[in-house]
Enzyme design. Structure first.
Site, PDB file in Angstrom:
ATOM      1  N   HIS A  42       8.328   3.876  -3.316  1.00 52.79           N
ATOM      2  CA  HIS A  42       7.076   3.336  -3.831  1.00 52.79           C
ATOM      3  C   HIS A  42       5.960   4.358  -3.617  1.00 52.79           C
ATOM      4  CE1 HIS A  42       7.005   2.544   0.484  1.00 52.79           C
ATOM      5  NE2 HIS A  42       5.696   2.714   0.371  1.00 52.79           N
ATOM      6  N   HIS A 126       1.946  10.138  -3.322  1.00 51.52           N
ATOM      7  CA  HIS A 126       3.245  10.674  -2.904  1.00 51.52           C
ATOM      8  C   HIS A 126       4.233   9.534  -2.705  1.00 51.52           C
ATOM      9  CE1 HIS A 126       1.617   9.342   0.927  1.00 51.52           C
ATOM     10  NE2 HIS A 126       2.868   9.336   1.385  1.00 51.52           N
TER      11      HIS A 126
END
Length: 188
Positions: A42, A126
């Site tokens: 995620h 990220h």
């Protein structure tokens, strides 16, 4: 309960990333890394930490408003990097300005709901691929091997509230289990 707000990539994008990451498992030292599972991949927007369940109704309301005020946007996986020699991550490109605005909105929603966000950091999009808790691997080598990866574009269309269930202590390789509590469509 430990909570965070996130953007969850679609399955096709996760499959592309998994294909790009697979060869990294054969690099020297890969067995010393803790590889995150695809089910847990995620983009964290805002980490809330331990949240009192009594604040959930207000947090839900405020995150719903944040989702409504922020439209969907296009992303793709691109590149890689490391954080402090301890984490290897896949990066993103495309709609980074709207993603940063959504991250700011998710943090503001928590503050307004009474959640302490003093640990809020500047947002770096990220997705964590691996961790090196012992500092034994050459993570820049792994990042260089993933640096040229560029996935196909996809739409980030939801803001999700995720519960992080910490792994059982003392079990080697145990990882947290993430549970989506709810999601809101962006811009709806």
């Amino acid at each position: 309960m430990r909570l965070f707000a996130a953007v969850l990539p679609p399955e096709a994008a996760l499959a592309e990333l998994a294909e790009a990451v697979a060869p990294l498992h054969d690099l020297p030292g890969a067995d010393r890394l803790t590889w995150t599972t695809r089910a847990n991949w995620h983009f964290t927007l805002a980490f809330y930490g331990d949240v009192d369940p009594d604040t959930l109704p207000e947090l839900y309301t405020r995150l719903g408003r944040a989702a409504h005020r922020n439209g969907d946007f296009q992303l793709r996986f691109q590149g890689a990097g490391t954080f402090g020699g301890r984490a290897l991550w896949a990066g993103a490109s495309g709609g980074l300005p709207p993603m940063r605005r959504l991250a700011d909105s998710a943090s503001a929603a928590a503050r307004r709901a009474g959640i302490d966000t003093t640990e809020h950091r500047a947002y770096t999009p990220h997705l964590t691929v691996a961790r090196d808790r012992a500092g034994a691997a050459d993570l820049p080598r792994y990042a260089a091997a993933l640096a040229d990866f560029e996935g196909h574009p996809w739409r980030a269309a939801h803001l999700s509230l995720i519960r992080s269930n910490l792994p059982t202590q003392g079990i080697p390789g145990a990882q947290p289990r993430y549970e989506t509590l709810t999601s809101w469509p962006l811009g709806a």
